[in-house]
Design a protein around this motif. Structure first.
Motif, PDB file in Angstrom:
ATOM      1  N   GLU A  39      63.746   1.087  95.320  1.00  0.00           N
ATOM      2  CA  GLU A  39      62.933   1.668  96.254  1.00  0.00           C
ATOM      3  C   GLU A  39      62.839   3.169  96.169  1.00  0.00           C
ATOM      4  O   GLU A  39      61.740   3.618  96.272  1.00  0.00           O
ATOM      5  CB  GLU A  39      63.092   1.146  97.626  1.00  0.00           C
ATOM      6  CG  GLU A  39      62.666  -0.489  97.836  1.00  0.00           C
ATOM      7  CD  GLU A  39      61.255  -0.845  97.254  1.00  0.00           C
ATOM      8  OE1 GLU A  39      60.356  -0.152  97.596  1.00  0.00           O
ATOM      9  OE2 GLU A  39      61.092  -1.903  96.498  1.00  0.00           O
ATOM     10  N   ILE A  40      63.977   3.654  95.892  1.00  0.00           N
ATOM     11  CA  ILE A  40      63.952   5.137  96.003  1.00  0.00           C
ATOM     12  C   ILE A  40      63.618   5.572  94.786  1.00  0.00           C
ATOM     13  O   ILE A  40      62.687   6.668  94.798  1.00  0.00           O
ATOM     14  CB  ILE A  40      65.662   5.721  95.963  1.00  0.00           C
ATOM     15  CG1 ILE A  40      66.293   5.224  97.494  1.00  0.00           C
ATOM     16  CG2 ILE A  40      66.002   7.069  95.610  1.00  0.00           C
ATOM     17  CD1 ILE A  40      67.825   5.198  97.737  1.00  0.00           C
ATOM     18  N   GLN A  41      63.878   5.024  93.608  1.00  0.00           N
ATOM     19  CA  GLN A  41      63.323   5.288  92.465  1.00  0.00           C
ATOM     20  C   GLN A  41      61.746   5.174  92.344  1.00  0.00           C
ATOM     21  O   GLN A  41      61.003   6.062  91.831  1.00  0.00           O
ATOM     22  CB  GLN A  41      63.693   4.454  91.197  1.00  0.00           C
ATOM     23  CG  GLN A  41      65.374   4.815  91.038  1.00  0.00           C
ATOM     24  CD  GLN A  41      65.599   6.258  90.662  1.00  0.00           C
ATOM     25  OE1 GLN A  41      64.988   6.889  90.168  1.00  0.00           O
ATOM     26  NE2 GLN A  41      66.826   6.710  91.159  1.00  0.00           N
ATOM     27  N   LYS A  42      61.030   4.261  93.086  1.00  0.00           N
ATOM     28  CA  LYS A  42      59.663   4.112  93.054  1.00  0.00           C
ATOM     29  C   LYS A  42      59.126   5.233  93.796  1.00  0.00           C
ATOM     30  O   LYS A  42      57.965   5.976  93.619  1.00  0.00           O
ATOM     31  CB  LYS A  42      59.214   2.607  93.762  1.00  0.00           C
ATOM     32  CG  LYS A  42      59.635   1.652  92.817  1.00  0.00           C
ATOM     33  CD  LYS A  42      59.242   0.250  93.724  1.00  0.00           C
ATOM     34  CE  LYS A  42      59.395  -0.908  92.740  1.00  0.00           C
ATOM     35  NZ  LYS A  42      59.332  -2.105  93.638  1.00  0.00           N
ATOM     36  N   ALA A  43      59.711   5.636  95.003  1.00  0.00           N
ATOM     37  CA  ALA A  43      59.166   6.399  96.126  1.00  0.00           C
ATOM     38  C   ALA A  43      59.119   7.862  95.228  1.00  0.00           C
ATOM     39  O   ALA A  43      58.300   8.756  95.039  1.00  0.00           O
ATOM     40  CB  ALA A  43      60.075   6.737  97.191  1.00  0.00           C
ATOM     41  N   LEU A  44      60.394   8.334  94.259  1.00  0.00           N
ATOM     42  CA  LEU A  44      60.424   9.493  93.687  1.00  0.00           C
ATOM     43  C   LEU A  44      59.457   9.536  92.534  1.00  0.00           C
ATOM     44  O   LEU A  44      58.770  10.645  92.491  1.00  0.00           O
ATOM     45  CB  LEU A  44      61.861   9.714  93.079  1.00  0.00           C
ATOM     46  CG  LEU A  44      62.979  10.031  94.164  1.00  0.00           C
ATOM     47  CD1 LEU A  44      64.371   9.795  93.190  1.00  0.00           C
ATOM     48  CD2 LEU A  44      62.720  11.289  95.061  1.00  0.00           C
ATOM     49  N   ALA A  45      59.047   8.579  91.962  1.00  0.00           N
ATOM     50  CA  ALA A  45      58.220   8.288  90.757  1.00  0.00           C
ATOM     51  C   ALA A  45      56.771   8.571  91.625  1.00  0.00           C
ATOM     52  O   ALA A  45      55.854   9.452  90.939  1.00  0.00           O
ATOM     53  CB  ALA A  45      57.962   7.090  90.306  1.00  0.00           C
TER      54      ALA A  45
END
Length: 157
Positions: A39-45
């Motif tokens: 989820e962190i990676q999705k938010a940063l993207a």
């Protein structure tokens, strides 16, 4: 993912704290705060795409004067943005908080959120996130911030 975006906005961007630039360090911090790495990676993207949109939109619509038009929302957009949200976007355009390009940026970012529930309050935060880094939109950001934190006065009927 939206919770992570809210956490980042409230703790870094909106609070004028020094922003951690290193993705690994930021990811580790968010993981320590209890968020899942995927989820962190999705938010940063999502945030990177927002920055790309802001850069593209600023160049594309710099000297464009929009003609009077009406936005027609697709069925998928209507499923995410209920009548209240769509009405609020129109209201923001009428107030001058959003224009046609910033409205489209907001709609684009809303549609990229992976959430089954999306409320008017969520929309207000997305609008703030979109307006925050746009050059020349400081007054619009201030108006939107006032709308977000405004407490209604008197009895509501």
């Amino acid at each position: 993912m939206f919770d992570i975006l809210m956490y980042l906005f409230e703790n870094y961007i909106h609070s004028d704290s020094e922003v951690v630039v290193d993705h690994d360090e930021l990811t580790d911090e968010l993981a320590r705060a209890g968020f899942h790495r995927q989820e962190i990676q999705k938010a940063l993207a999502w945030l990177e795409r927002l920055a790309d949109l802001q850069e593209t939109e600023a160049k594309t619509y710099l000297n464009v004067t929009p003609v009077a038009s009406m936005r027609v929302y697709t069925e998928i957009e209507c499923s995410r943005l209920d009548t209240q949200c769509r009405g609020f976007l129109t209201y923001l355009e009428n107030l001058g908080v959003l224009d046609f390009s910033t409205r489209e940026m907001v709609v684009d970012r809303v549609m990229e959120l992976e959430t089954s529930r999306f409320s008017l309050d969520d929309l207000k935060w997305v609008v703030l996130m979109v307006l925050f880094n746009l050059p020349g939109r400081e007054a619009a950001y201030d108006k939107m911030e006032g709308l977000l934190f405004e407490e209604p006065e008197g009895p509501l009927h």
